[in-house]
Each structure stands twice: as C-alpha cells, then as structure tokens.
Design a protein around this motif. Structure first.
Motif, PDB file in Angstrom:
ATOM      1  N   LEU A 132       0.850  -1.187   0.000  1.00  0.00           N
ATOM      2  CA  LEU A 132       0.000   0.000   0.000  1.00  0.00           C
ATOM      3  C   LEU A 132       0.890   1.243   0.000  1.00  0.00           C
ATOM      4  O   LEU A 132       1.824   1.347   0.786  1.00  0.00           O
ATOM      5  CB  LEU A 132      -0.876   0.003   1.262  1.00  0.00           C
ATOM      6  CG  LEU A 132      -1.715   1.266   1.509  1.00  0.00           C
ATOM      7  CD1 LEU A 132      -2.848   1.372   0.484  1.00  0.00           C
ATOM      8  CD2 LEU A 132      -2.288   1.264   2.924  1.00  0.00           C
ATOM      9  N   ALA A 133       0.591   2.149  -0.927  1.00  0.00           N
ATOM     10  CA  ALA A 133       1.299   3.436  -0.950  1.00  0.00           C
ATOM     11  C   ALA A 133       0.254   4.526  -1.055  1.00  0.00           C
ATOM     12  O   ALA A 133      -0.543   4.532  -1.993  1.00  0.00           O
ATOM     13  CB  ALA A 133       2.258   3.493  -2.136  1.00  0.00           C
ATOM     14  N   VAL A 134       0.187   5.409  -0.062  1.00  0.00           N
ATOM     15  CA  VAL A 134      -0.744   6.541  -0.115  1.00  0.00           C
ATOM     16  C   VAL A 134       0.066   7.814   0.095  1.00  0.00           C
ATOM     17  O   VAL A 134       0.821   7.922   1.064  1.00  0.00           O
ATOM     18  CB  VAL A 134      -1.832   6.440   0.981  1.00  0.00           C
ATOM     19  CG1 VAL A 134      -2.790   7.636   0.881  1.00  0.00           C
ATOM     20  CG2 VAL A 134      -2.607   5.137   0.861  1.00  0.00           C
ATOM     21  N   ASP A 135      -0.062   8.730  -0.839  1.00  0.00           N
ATOM     22  CA  ASP A 135       0.704   9.972  -0.755  1.00  0.00           C
ATOM     23  C   ASP A 135       0.022  10.988  -1.671  1.00  0.00           C
ATOM     24  O   ASP A 135      -0.968  10.665  -2.339  1.00  0.00           O
ATOM     25  CB  ASP A 135       2.160   9.705  -1.205  1.00  0.00           C
ATOM     26  CG  ASP A 135       3.141  10.688  -0.558  1.00  0.00           C
ATOM     27  OD1 ASP A 135       2.706  11.793  -0.162  1.00  0.00           O
ATOM     28  OD2 ASP A 135       4.320  10.338  -0.473  1.00  0.00           O
ATOM     29  N   ARG A 136       0.567  12.194  -1.764  1.00  0.00           N
ATOM     30  CA  ARG A 136       0.015  13.153  -2.719  1.00  0.00           C
ATOM     31  C   ARG A 136       0.449  12.750  -4.125  1.00  0.00           C
ATOM     32  O   ARG A 136       1.591  12.331  -4.324  1.00  0.00           O
ATOM     33  CB  ARG A 136       0.524  14.557  -2.410  1.00  0.00           C
ATOM     34  CG  ARG A 136       0.026  15.076  -1.073  1.00  0.00           C
ATOM     35  CD  ARG A 136       0.370  16.548  -0.899  1.00  0.00           C
ATOM     36  NE  ARG A 136      -0.162  17.032   0.365  1.00  0.00           N
ATOM     37  CZ  ARG A 136       0.520  17.001   1.526  1.00  0.00           C
ATOM     38  NH1 ARG A 136       1.747  16.523   1.555  1.00  0.00           N
ATOM     39  NH2 ARG A 136      -0.047  17.445   2.625  1.00  0.00           N
ATOM     40  N   GLU A 137      -0.463  12.848  -5.075  1.00  0.00           N
ATOM     41  CA  GLU A 137      -0.145  12.655  -6.500  1.00  0.00           C
ATOM     42  C   GLU A 137       0.383  11.272  -6.868  1.00  0.00           C
ATOM     43  O   GLU A 137       1.251  11.129  -7.739  1.00  0.00           O
ATOM     44  CB  GLU A 137       0.868  13.722  -6.952  1.00  0.00           C
ATOM     45  CG  GLU A 137       0.278  15.115  -6.915  1.00  0.00           C
ATOM     46  CD  GLU A 137       1.299  16.202  -7.210  1.00  0.00           C
ATOM     47  OE1 GLU A 137       2.414  15.867  -7.649  1.00  0.00           O
ATOM     48  OE2 GLU A 137       0.961  17.372  -7.001  1.00  0.00           O
ATOM     49  N   ILE A 138      -0.107  10.256  -6.211  1.00  0.00           N
ATOM     50  CA  ILE A 138       0.264   8.895  -6.642  1.00  0.00           C
ATOM     51  C   ILE A 138      -0.647   8.495  -7.794  1.00  0.00           C
ATOM     52  O   ILE A 138      -1.856   8.715  -7.739  1.00  0.00           O
ATOM     53  CB  ILE A 138       0.133   7.904  -5.467  1.00  0.00           C
ATOM     54  CG1 ILE A 138       1.210   8.236  -4.439  1.00  0.00           C
ATOM     55  CG2 ILE A 138       0.211   6.460  -5.946  1.00  0.00           C
ATOM     56  CD1 ILE A 138       1.958   7.081  -3.882  1.00  0.00           C
ATOM     57  N   THR A 139      -0.054   7.921  -8.835  1.00  0.00           N
ATOM     58  CA  THR A 139      -0.844   7.571 -10.017  1.00  0.00           C
ATOM     59  C   THR A 139      -0.677   6.102 -10.388  1.00  0.00           C
ATOM     60  O   THR A 139       0.186   5.406  -9.845  1.00  0.00           O
ATOM     61  CB  THR A 139      -0.402   8.402 -11.246  1.00  0.00           C
ATOM     62  OG1 THR A 139       0.924   7.964 -11.614  1.00  0.00           O
ATOM     63  CG2 THR A 139      -0.375   9.895 -10.931  1.00  0.00           C
TER      64      THR A 139
END
Ligand code: FA5
Length: 333
Positions: free
Chosen positions: A206-213
């Motif tokens: 899981l990767a959650v951050d600003r501007e993940i596409t």
C-alpha cells in the motif's frame, strides 16, 4: 608412626587422598601432635630424645607430602591435557543444515525489495473481524463478493482473513499519510486444487501519498517483478475488478523461462504470461472509511500470492507439495 605415615603418603593416589593422610598424621588430633603435647610431662633425658625424634618424623612426613603433592599435581595435569587434547587433523563432524521454504524465499525477496524502496513491514491478525476483512473494503454484508472468496466463518462476526487487504485498513487507521507498507501473511479460503490451497500466503502493498498515479503502480510492479524473476521479465496490467480499488488491474509477468515463445514451456504452458495477483488505485471510499482526505491523497495497493510466485520461479507443478513437509522436496531449495 613415621613408617605408617610415609606408607600412607606413598599409597595416596589423588590430591584428596593425600590431604586425608596429611590431616591424619600431622593434623591437630594426630598421634604426633599428641606426643609433642606430652613432652612437657616427660623426664628430662626422655624430653630430648622424644623431642628430636618427633621433630624428625614431622619433617620427614612433611617432605614426603610435599614431594608427593608435586608429583600428583603433575600427573593429574598431564592426564587432563591428554583427555582434552584435540586432534585438529581429524575430519569435522558434518551437521544437517536446513533450508528456506520456497515460499519464504519469495516472501523475503519481495519484502527486501520494498524495504529497499523505503516501505515499512506491517502485520495484522489472521483471525479478523468481518468489518476489516469485508465492510471497510467496500464489501458490505450480503454482497456477492463475500461468497466468491470462499470464507471460513468463525463465531461472533469473526472470519479467517481471506486476504491481507484488511492490514491496509488497520495500517491507515493507525497512521497519518503518507503511508508506504508491505504486509506479508497467511490467508485462508475454502479452496483445494493444484493451484489453490486452504491456507496460502499473500503480500499486500500500500502506498498513499500526494499525487500517486497508476503509472507509479506500474513502475513499482515492474521493478518488483525484475527483482524477483530476473532483469528480462516484462509485466502486463489487465483490467479487473476489486471492490476496494478503482481502477483495478490484474498483474501478469512475462514467462521468465521461455519469454512466451515456447508452447511446451513447463512454467507458462505456452501462454507466455503468468498471473501474479491483483492491484489498483485505492478506492476513494476506502480512504474515506479510514478518515483520509481523498481530495488530497491518492494511493495504490496490490496483493500477490507468493506461493504462486514460488511455483513459477522454481517450476513446481502442484501447490500442495509446499505443505506436505516432504524433506526430499524441501532439500532442493
Ligand atoms: C485479492 O485477494 C485481493 N485482496 C488482492 C488485491 C489487493 C487487489 C490490493 C487490489 C488491491 P485475489 O482473490 O485475486 O485478490 O487473490 C490474490 C492472489 O492470491 C491470487 O492472484 C493468487 O496468487 C493468490 N491466491 C488466491 N487464492 C489462493 C489459494 N487458494 N491458494 C493459493 N494462492 C491463492
């Protein structure tokens, strides 16, 4: 008395026996000490002779004791050295060496890769609540996807977790974004055939951050696949559906053995591609369920089956061999 004492010293065959002789013949309650104590009450001319001969006896016994102590100590030291001697020219004793289970090799490989990228490792319970396993992931009670996962239900709203995705929810509830985690663990479904077992492993990411596409997801999965299967493998994302990701994809890896060119390939059977697991962009609804601002943050998630990956990597035809504990099988890895 002197003759008896000297004989006893000569007979003594250990430092302990020698000490016993010393106490007996020279100690406070020995015959010699008794004699010396009685000298005072003897007639004058006897005092001299008795005194001289008892002193002479004491010296003789002491001398014999000293000499014997040294001899015994030397003998005992020599015996100990003989006993403890190590022959460094003897061949070593080989002892059996274990090896890692093929699934564990893949899990370690994948986890190492993500830890290298800065991900943390997270774990969650194998007995999970219905809420974390389903509802929080957009699968409410009565949803058909619940029966698709062949769940083992327990009492009191508990289930054996059917995937590692509930760890995503638990992690996000416990941490503020940004979040980068991998979650390896055991999972359970009512399945049994050559590619399905009731207990199997998954690795969630899981990767959650600003501007993940989606492009970040694809690049990450491609790098992971090259790390595990070799530099030349390619990946392919196929459209799919999961309740907790939108869009959702299925991850395929090009056959690392034949590259898809051999119809008799024992790994891919000529298909050219191997299915590794599911992935997608975390559904904004899931982010909302854990109190994240879905306007500000986006994320991707994936869930692989390391048992399947190990089958592919090591060319193993039946998943059930992993759980039989047959040493002839396990020693090959
Ligand atoms: C899931 O379980 C999703 N949670 C994956 C996911 C995570 C999607 C995050 C999106 C985002 P699926 O049911 O397809 O998806 O299982 C994923 C992988 O687990 C499969 O590709 C397969 O490799 C493995 N797997 C599933 N069932 C079994 C089984 N019975 N035995 C062995 N491996 C299995």
């Amino acid at each position: 008395l002197k003759t008896e004492a000297l004989a006893a010293v000569e007979r003594a065959d250990s430092t302990a026996a020698l000490e016993e002789a010393r106490v007996r013949y020279l100690g406070r309650s020995s015959g010699l000490v008794e004699i010396k104590k009685s000298i005072g009450s003897l007639p004058v001319e006897e005092k001299k002779t008795v005194g001289r001969s008892s002193n002479e006896a004491t010296r003789a016994i002491e001398g014999a004791l000293r000499e014997k102590v040294e001899r015994l100590a030397a003998e005992e030291r020599e015996a100990r050295l003989r006993e403890e001697a190590v022959d460094v020219t003897l061949p070593g004793v080989p002892f059996p060496k274990g090896s890692f289970h093929p699934t564990q090799i893949v899990i370690d490989d994948v986890v190492d890769f993500f830890v290298g990228l800065g991900y943390r490792v997270a774990e969650g319970p194998e007995v999970e609540t219905d809420y974390y396993n389903f509802t929080a992931l957009g699968i409410p009670p009565g949803h058909p996807a619940r029966s698709m996962q062949d769940t083992f239900f327990l009492d009191d709203g508990l289930v054996m977790r059917t995937h590692t995705s509930p760890v995503q929810v638990r992690t996000m509830l416990a941490t503020e974004p940004p979040v980068y985690v991998v979650c390896p663990g055991r999972t359970y479904r009512r399945d049994s055939d050559p590619t399905h077992t009731p207990m199997f492993n998954q690795i969630e990411g899981l990767a959650v951050d600003r501007e993940i596409t989606l492009a970040d997801l694809k690049g990450t999965l491609a790098a992971m696949a090259r790390h595990v299967f070799g530099e030349s493998v390619e990946i392919r994302l196929r459209p799919s559906y999961f309740q907790f990701t939108e869009p959702s994809v299925e991850l395929d890896v090009s056959c690392f053995l034949c590259g898809g060119r051999d119809s008799s390939c024992k790994v891919c059977k000529g298909a050219g591609w191997l299915e590794m697991g599911g992935a997608g962009m975390v559904d904004p609804e899931v982010l909302g369920n854990v109190g994240y601002d879905a306007e500000e943050y986006t994320g991707f998630a994936f869930g692989f089956g390391p048992d399947r990956m190990a089958m592919v990597k090591f060319g193993i035809p039946d998943l059930r061999m992993f759980f039989e504990g047959d040493l002839r099988f396990l020693r090959q890895f």
